[in-house]
Scaffold this active site. Structure first.
Site, mmCIF file in Angstrom:
data_model
loop_
_atom_site.group_PDB
_atom_site.id
_atom_site.type_symbol
_atom_site.label_atom_id
_atom_site.label_comp_id
_atom_site.label_asym_id
_atom_site.label_seq_id
_atom_site.Cartn_x
_atom_site.Cartn_y
_atom_site.Cartn_z
ATOM 1 N N SER A 119 0.854 -1.188 0.000
ATOM 2 C CA SER A 119 0.000 0.000 0.000
ATOM 3 C C SER A 119 0.889 1.238 0.000
ATOM 4 O O SER A 119 2.116 1.136 0.036
ATOM 5 C CB SER A 119 -0.895 0.005 1.238
ATOM 6 O OG SER A 119 -0.101 0.308 2.367
ATOM 7 N N LYS A 120 0.250 2.376 -0.009
ATOM 8 C CA LYS A 120 0.985 3.648 -0.074
ATOM 9 C C LYS A 120 2.025 3.780 1.028
ATOM 10 O O LYS A 120 3.032 4.452 0.853
ATOM 11 C CB LYS A 120 -0.001 4.814 0.034
ATOM 12 C CG LYS A 120 -0.605 5.158 -1.301
ATOM 13 C CD LYS A 120 -1.335 6.473 -1.217
ATOM 14 C CE LYS A 120 -2.071 6.707 -2.520
ATOM 15 N NZ LYS A 120 -3.266 7.499 -2.375
ATOM 16 N N ARG A 121 1.734 3.149 2.165
ATOM 17 C CA ARG A 121 2.686 3.193 3.286
ATOM 18 C C ARG A 121 4.068 2.715 2.863
ATOM 19 O O ARG A 121 5.078 3.109 3.418
ATOM 20 C CB ARG A 121 2.203 2.247 4.383
ATOM 21 C CG ARG A 121 1.490 2.902 5.492
ATOM 22 C CD ARG A 121 0.983 1.935 6.529
ATOM 23 N NE ARG A 121 0.585 0.618 6.066
ATOM 24 C CZ ARG A 121 1.213 -0.494 6.383
ATOM 25 N NH1 ARG A 121 2.297 -0.451 7.131
ATOM 26 N NH2 ARG A 121 0.766 -1.654 5.962
ATOM 27 N N GLY B 265 5.503 3.110 -0.024
ATOM 28 C CA GLY B 265 6.108 3.907 -1.097
ATOM 29 C C GLY B 265 5.119 4.023 -2.235
ATOM 30 O O GLY B 265 3.930 3.733 -2.075
#
Ligand code: GLU
Length: 468
Positions: free
Chosen positions: A238-240, A242
């Site tokens: 997920s965006k966490r 990168g």
């Protein structure tokens, strides 16, 4: 039978890196076998689908070189086909109208939860003889309640689901809109899909889709469910972790073929080989060799692959991406012929196109002042101003601004003034670039062009403390 695969994204956001991997595997599968790769936009959820997302998917695929051979097709264009299939199932007694209200279904779920049994529709409209059409209804599939449904997954091996675990699936909602599983089966059939390649999050849909193929009397395609991408901490990517949007990788200076190379290695291998050209991927990739364990996304490996691709690419291949990065830095329409000479000087010095663009920015600057403090302290203020003046004057007299002549002139000044190469090269480098690192000094002078190079040397002479 010709091989046909499809990538079927829902247009609800950017093209996710995991989706790009699915698209790549779909395309590669068809390349080796001489088949057709199809793009189908699954936009039946009108509320969540946007044109912006469609564009982002098309742009992302195009950038990666994953344009479909057929399509894009849009599910929203096919609604009558889905409804006709549901109607046929209804007429053949393989589906039924269910008039249960939302409230009664909610109450059923609640009581099942209380009894700690898995919430599912209990089939209370299944055997009604009246099939009322004067009240709102959904169309449900009469799911086989005995036996099991199995398939030989090309990645996961044999998968088997007991049928009694599946309740009667809604095919058409009360507002008349078809549901995902119905639409997918009708399209996969009409498009002649031979292999459904998708993420393993769809495994639980597959027995339902197989039931529908069988009920409609259509051949069942083959299936291959790919392990999902995970971040380094083991959780779903997920965006966490990168960037997850494909086009963000373009912004970050990655080459499309480096990203493809990286993605193909997430789950698939060919001996110990890490670096693949596009051509190699197309001839070697085999979906049956894709592993079952979750693929872990690792940015430092992607950077390593990118650096390798930058080194081995032709300047021509790097040109569009460098131009793209330069435009973001305000450099409009640089001369491509000249850039093709610039690129080789930086190919071993940059792991990304962002780095390359930043490193060659000095070539475009009006002035490189102020010099980097550290570089100026170390190489510049102690420099012999006479040597820089001599170089300036020698270069000014060159009949042609040509690499070999520049080098000869430089060597002459070093020899005449009995200097070490670095005693002249380093202060000149600071004068030309504002920093202590750049490609070879002769190449740097050459690439700057006569006018800019001489101006920067003059500027340096005027700034040196012992110039008077
Ligand atoms: N539209 C689905 C998704 O984006 C894919 C469906 C499929 O591949 O069957 O997850």
């Amino acid at each position: 039978m010709s091989v046909r695969t499809r990538f079927a994204p829902s247009p609800t956001g950017f093209l996710h890196i995991g989706g790009a991997r699915t698209a790549l595997f779909c395309q590669l599968h068809t390349r080796r076998l001489g088949g057709t790769f199809i793009l189908r936009i699954e936009d039946t959820d009108r509320e969540r689908s946007t044109q912006q997302a469609v564009d982002a998917i098309l742009d992302g695929l195009h950038w990666l070189g994953l344009d479909p051979d057929e399509g894009p097709f849009f599910q929203s264009d096919n609604t009558p086909l889905y409804l006709a299939a549901a109607q046929r199932l209804l007429e053949e007694g393989k589906a039924y109208r269910c008039t249960c209200s939302k409230e009664s279904i909610d109450a059923l779920r609640e009581s099942q939860r209380e009894q700690q049994i898995k919430p599912r529709y209990d089939g209370r409209c299944r055997d009604r003889h009246d099939q009322p059409t004067d009240q709102p209804y959904v169309i449900r599939f009469r799911t086989p309640s005995e036996g099991s449904t199995a398939w030989e997954d090309q990645i996961q091996g044999t998968i088997r689901f007991p049928n009694d675990e599946l309740d009667d699936l809604v095919l058409v909602r009360s507002d008349g809109s078809p549901t995902y599983n119905l639409a997918v089966v009708v399209d996969d059939h009409n498009m002649g899909i031979t292999l459904v390649l998708r993420g393993e999050d769809h495994i639980s849909n597959t027995p339902r889709q197989i039931h529908l193929f069988q009920a409609l009397g259509w051949p069942v395609p083959e299936y291959a469910h790919m392990p999902l991408l995970h971040g380094s901490d083991g959780s779903k990517l997920s965006k966490r972790h990168g960037a997850v949007s494909v086009l963000q990788y373009r912004e970050d200076g990655f080459l499309p073929d480096a990203l493809n190379n990286y993605l193909v290695r997430l789950g698939w291998s060919h001996g110990e080989q890490e670096l693949f050209t596009r051509q190699e991927m197309q001839t070697l990739f085999d979906v049956r060799q894709v592993g079952r364990s979750a693929a872990i996304f690792n940015l430092s490996k992607l950077l390593w692959i990118n650096g390798n691709h930058i080194r081995t690419a032709t300047p021509q291949q790097l040109l569009p991406e460098l131009i793209y990065q330069l435009a973001k830095r305000g450099i409009q329409q640089p001369d491509p012929q000249w850039l093709l000479q610039v690129i080789p000087e930086f190919q071993t010095r940059a792991k990304t196109l962002v780095e390359m663009a930043d490193k060659c920015l000095f070539l475009f600057a009006e002035s490189v002042l102020p010099y980097e403090e550290k570089a100026a302290q170390k190489h510049f203020y102690t420099a012999n101003v006479q040597s820089i003046i001599a170089l300036h004057d020698g270069l000014q007299q060159l009949p042609e601004w040509q690499a070999a002549a520049i080098e000869a002139c430089f060597r002459q000044v070093v020899a005449d003034l009995q200097l070490e190469m670095g005693q002249l090269a380093q202060p000149v480098r600071v004068a030309l670039t504002g920093t202590a690192s750049s490609p070879g000094i002769h190449e740097t002078l050459f690439l700057l062009g006569r006018e800019r190079a001489l101006r920067r040397l003059q500027e340096a002479v005027s700034l040196l403390p012992n110039n008077k």
